[in-house]
Design an enzyme around this catalytic site. Sequence first.
Site, PDB file in Angstrom:
ATOM      1  N   HIS A 173       0.810  -1.222   0.000  1.00  0.00           N
ATOM      2  CA  HIS A 173       0.000   0.000   0.000  1.00  0.00           C
ATOM      3  C   HIS A 173       0.845   1.274   0.000  1.00  0.00           C
ATOM      4  CE1 HIS A 173      -3.558  -2.364   0.591  1.00  0.00           C
ATOM      5  NE2 HIS A 173      -3.193  -2.788   1.795  1.00  0.00           N
ATOM      6  N   ASP A 191      -3.316 -11.022  -1.416  1.00  0.00           N
ATOM      7  CA  ASP A 191      -3.720 -10.401  -0.154  1.00  0.00           C
ATOM      8  C   ASP A 191      -5.217 -10.072  -0.225  1.00  0.00           C
ATOM      9  OD1 ASP A 191      -4.083  -7.919   1.717  1.00  0.00           O
ATOM     10  OD2 ASP A 191      -2.064  -8.605   2.206  1.00  0.00           O
TER      11      ASP A 191
END
Length: 399
Positions: free
Chosen positions: A164, A200
């Site tokens: 991220h 993920d």
Amino acid sequence: MIKPLYYSFLMLSREDPRFFARWRCVTGATERDPMAVFVTHSVFREPGWSRLHPLSGNRQAAVIDICEMLQWFDEDHVRLCDFASRETLTAFHDADYVDAVRDASASGQVSADVRTRYHIGTMENPVFERVFERAAASVGGAIEAARCALDHGCAYHPAGGTHHGKRAEASGFCYFNDPVFAVQTLIDSGATPVLYVDIDAHHGDGVEIAFADHPDVVLISTHESGRWPHTGAGDGASPANAHNFPLPRGVNDSEFMFLIDGPISEIAAQTKPKSVVIVAGADCLDGDPLSAMALSNIGFWDAIDRIRSFAPTQVILGGGGYNPWTTVRAWAGLWGRLAGFDLPHSLPPAAQEKLEAMSCDLIDTEDMRPEWTTTLCDQPNRGPIRDEVKELARARVVA
């Protein structure tokens, strides 16, 4: 004691691991089955994060401990990485941002301006002792893993996967974006096209932004629909080289492999990658408090084995995973598979004690399952393939 390794080649031959998984929990392998290397750094044994943070439990230290207890480490398997230097970090991240993380780590505090500008020193991305070093080691490990994979086929860096992180902003517990550096190392080596596959439970937005429309990179992300960061909807807004699979709640092993063997394999066949980078976030497992996916670790390992078969050079990173018991078992067991060890049904007493000593404020005592502290392998979670998963597969078929 983990030591730097001096490599030797090891070629193994096994049948399809999914066949064995139907009968017992054993080592899996791809057709190529290269020698695997485990990449780590001593900083990952140190405590980090704030007490109430979802990552306050030291997952990385526990993975190393369990693997050591199972006698799965030797000097032919483990490589210690270096911290990424400022010069290395600024090849992607803005210099002012790198300096802000370094200074906050050294002083233990941030100004209001720095907090607002860079999103560090927040509840999500707290400042804690040696946060800069920990984040720099994640990047150093990703680069080392890519280099090892280029030399020996497969490298595993479970402390990586901070997908991220943005160029000048911390996001989603990620300060620097180590997958970007793994991909870029492979690009610089000429191992292109690079296929990036992110399993993920949360969309790998930072990596997608970094490589949007890059001619040498194809991006695939399977993630739970409607979850933070609320990107990767697959509705036409993604870059041309990004293939997003937003999954319904409760995805089981059968549904996940249906997508891997179907449209994702088709994308890989069309891409013909020379290398693959996998973000193996364990928050896609059943029992994770920050997602509602329902993979068993058997299904998780089988999916990674299949993705590994897409390219001869394979980098596997960690990622999310907020149930410490399911995460540690999945990542330790993944190393066992990669390195060619048999996976025991029952854990030895020392490993059970290690898991029993762990805690998590996100999971209530009544929700604990006995197998989380006594076994390494879950029972497979097979089931019907729902219409919405079939429709997702049809919508992502490559022409």
